[in-house]
Design a protein around this motif. Sequence first.
Motif, PDB file in Angstrom:
ATOM      1  N   UNK A 154       0.879  -1.169   0.092  1.00  0.00           N
ATOM      2  CA  UNK A 154      -0.095  -0.187  -0.209  1.00  0.00           C
ATOM      3  C   UNK A 154       0.896   1.201  -0.032  1.00  0.00           C
ATOM      4  N   UNK A 155       2.260   1.031   0.297  1.00  0.00           N
ATOM      5  CA  UNK A 155       3.088   2.130   0.412  1.00  0.00           C
ATOM      6  C   UNK A 155       2.452   3.469   1.044  1.00  0.00           C
ATOM      7  N   UNK A 156       2.044   3.086   2.318  1.00  0.00           N
ATOM      8  CA  UNK A 156       1.561   3.949   3.294  1.00  0.00           C
ATOM      9  C   UNK A 156       2.675   4.771   3.888  1.00  0.00           C
ATOM     10  N   UNK A 157       2.513   6.136   4.383  1.00  0.00           N
ATOM     11  CA  UNK A 157       3.888   6.707   4.659  1.00  0.00           C
ATOM     12  C   UNK A 157       4.294   6.345   5.970  1.00  0.00           C
ATOM     13  N   UNK A 158       3.516   6.048   6.988  1.00  0.00           N
ATOM     14  CA  UNK A 158       3.754   5.490   8.321  1.00  0.00           C
ATOM     15  C   UNK A 158       4.061   4.130   8.175  1.00  0.00           C
ATOM     16  N   UNK A 159       5.406   3.657   8.471  1.00  0.00           N
ATOM     17  CA  UNK A 159       5.650   2.210   8.877  1.00  0.00           C
ATOM     18  C   UNK A 159       6.328   1.857  10.075  1.00  0.00           C
ATOM     19  N   UNK A 160       6.170   1.031  10.831  1.00  0.00           N
ATOM     20  CA  UNK A 160       6.951   0.748  11.777  1.00  0.00           C
ATOM     21  C   UNK A 160       6.786  -0.832  12.187  1.00  0.00           C
ATOM     22  N   UNK A 161       7.054  -1.139  13.566  1.00  0.00           N
ATOM     23  CA  UNK A 161       6.695  -2.408  13.919  1.00  0.00           C
ATOM     24  C   UNK A 161       5.991  -2.373  15.407  1.00  0.00           C
ATOM     25  N   UNK A 162       5.301  -3.528  15.420  1.00  0.00           N
ATOM     26  CA  UNK A 162       4.671  -3.809  16.708  1.00  0.00           C
ATOM     27  C   UNK A 162       5.489  -4.964  17.586  1.00  0.00           C
ATOM     28  N   UNK A 163       5.968  -4.505  18.563  1.00  0.00           N
ATOM     29  CA  UNK A 163       6.965  -5.593  19.521  1.00  0.00           C
ATOM     30  C   UNK A 163       6.121  -6.493  20.274  1.00  0.00           C
ATOM     31  N   UNK A 164       6.370  -7.713  19.792  1.00  0.00           N
ATOM     32  CA  UNK A 164       5.305  -8.645  20.336  1.00  0.00           C
ATOM     33  C   UNK A 164       5.966  -9.745  21.422  1.00  0.00           C
ATOM     34  N   UNK A 165       7.379  -9.537  21.512  1.00  0.00           N
ATOM     35  CA  UNK A 165       8.097 -10.471  22.306  1.00  0.00           C
ATOM     36  C   UNK A 165       9.622  -9.870  22.467  1.00  0.00           C
ATOM     37  N   UNK A 166      10.223 -10.107  23.744  1.00  0.00           N
ATOM     38  CA  UNK A 166      11.458  -9.504  24.136  1.00  0.00           C
ATOM     39  C   UNK A 166      12.081 -10.510  24.589  1.00  0.00           C
ATOM     40  N   UNK A 167      13.298 -11.123  24.175  1.00  0.00           N
ATOM     41  CA  UNK A 167      13.860 -11.874  25.092  1.00  0.00           C
ATOM     42  C   UNK A 167      14.568 -11.528  26.145  1.00  0.00           C
ATOM     43  N   UNK A 168      14.452 -12.164  27.266  1.00  0.00           N
ATOM     44  CA  UNK A 168      14.787 -11.809  28.828  1.00  0.00           C
ATOM     45  C   UNK A 168      16.138 -11.221  28.741  1.00  0.00           C
ATOM     46  N   UNK A 169      16.342 -10.249  29.366  1.00  0.00           N
ATOM     47  CA  UNK A 169      17.975  -9.860  29.656  1.00  0.00           C
ATOM     48  C   UNK A 169      18.212  -9.611  31.137  1.00  0.00           C
ATOM     49  N   UNK A 170      18.402 -10.387  31.962  1.00  0.00           N
ATOM     50  CA  UNK A 170      18.474 -10.033  33.392  1.00  0.00           C
ATOM     51  C   UNK A 170      19.554  -8.859  33.591  1.00  0.00           C
ATOM     52  N   UNK A 171      19.185  -8.169  34.522  1.00  0.00           N
ATOM     53  CA  UNK A 171      19.786  -6.646  34.808  1.00  0.00           C
ATOM     54  C   UNK A 171      19.931  -5.822  33.463  1.00  0.00           C
ATOM     55  N   UNK A 172      19.430  -6.139  32.596  1.00  0.00           N
ATOM     56  CA  UNK A 172      19.535  -5.092  31.440  1.00  0.00           C
ATOM     57  C   UNK A 172      18.199  -4.855  30.634  1.00  0.00           C
ATOM     58  N   UNK A 173      18.119  -4.007  29.625  1.00  0.00           N
ATOM     59  CA  UNK A 173      16.502  -3.753  29.154  1.00  0.00           C
ATOM     60  C   UNK A 173      16.687  -3.252  27.591  1.00  0.00           C
TER      61      UNK A 173
END
Length: 208
Positions: free
Chosen positions: A16-35
Motif C-alpha cells: 500500500x506504500x503508506x507513509x507511516x511504517x513501523x513495528x509492533x513489538x510482540x516479544x522481548x528476550x529476557x535480559x537479566x539486569x538489562x533492558x
Amino acid sequence: EGALLADVLDFVDDADALDLRGIAVVALEDVPNGSFEVAFAGVTFEPIGLVSETAARLIAADATTRVRLVPPADENPVVLLTFVAWDGSDGAQASSVVDTTVRGGTSAFSATEGQLRFSVLPVNDGPELVAPTPTAPINAIEGTQLVVQLAADDSDGPDEIFTLENNTLPLTDRFAFDPDAATITWTPTFDEAGSYTVDVVVNDSLLT
C-alpha cells in the motif's frame, strides 16, 4: 545512542506504500539486569516494557525513533526482539500498546513475524588495584626491610603493568621497585622517620 529503526527495517515492504511504517513489538528476550529501550523522537530513552501479541508496543520507523539494548555490566549477550510489521492503517499512534492477534490481509500487521538481533561485543575493562588497600597506611620499622606486594584484578585483560608516580620515598639503594614481581622494598634508616606517599598505577596496556 541506539539505532534508527528506519535503518534496520529496509527489508520490510508494504504494497500500500503508506507513509507511516513501523513495528509492533510482540516479544522481548529476557535480559537479566538489562533492558530494551526506545527513544520516541530520538530524545529520551525509556524501557519498551512488557509486551505480548495482545499487548504489543508500536514503534515508528521514522527519521528520529531509536532503539537500543542496555546490557548488564560485563556480559555479552545475543538477544532477540520479535515484531510484526505495522503499516499504520489502524490509526494507532506510535508508542501505543495494541492487540496484534489479527494479522495479514487488510489488517495493519504483517502475517509473519520478524526479529532484530542485538549482539553485545566485549570491551576491555580496566584493571583494579586490590593490594595494598589504596587508603590504608603502611607502617615500616627503622632498620627493617619493608616489602609491599602489589596485586590487581583484571578479569578480561592481559597481564597488569605496574608503575609508580609521585614517589616521595628516599631514592637510595635501600629502595627498590620490581615491576615484574610487583613489589616495592624499602629499608628505612633511623633518621628517615616520617610520612611518605607513593602512587601505584596499574594498566593492562589499554586502560589504567
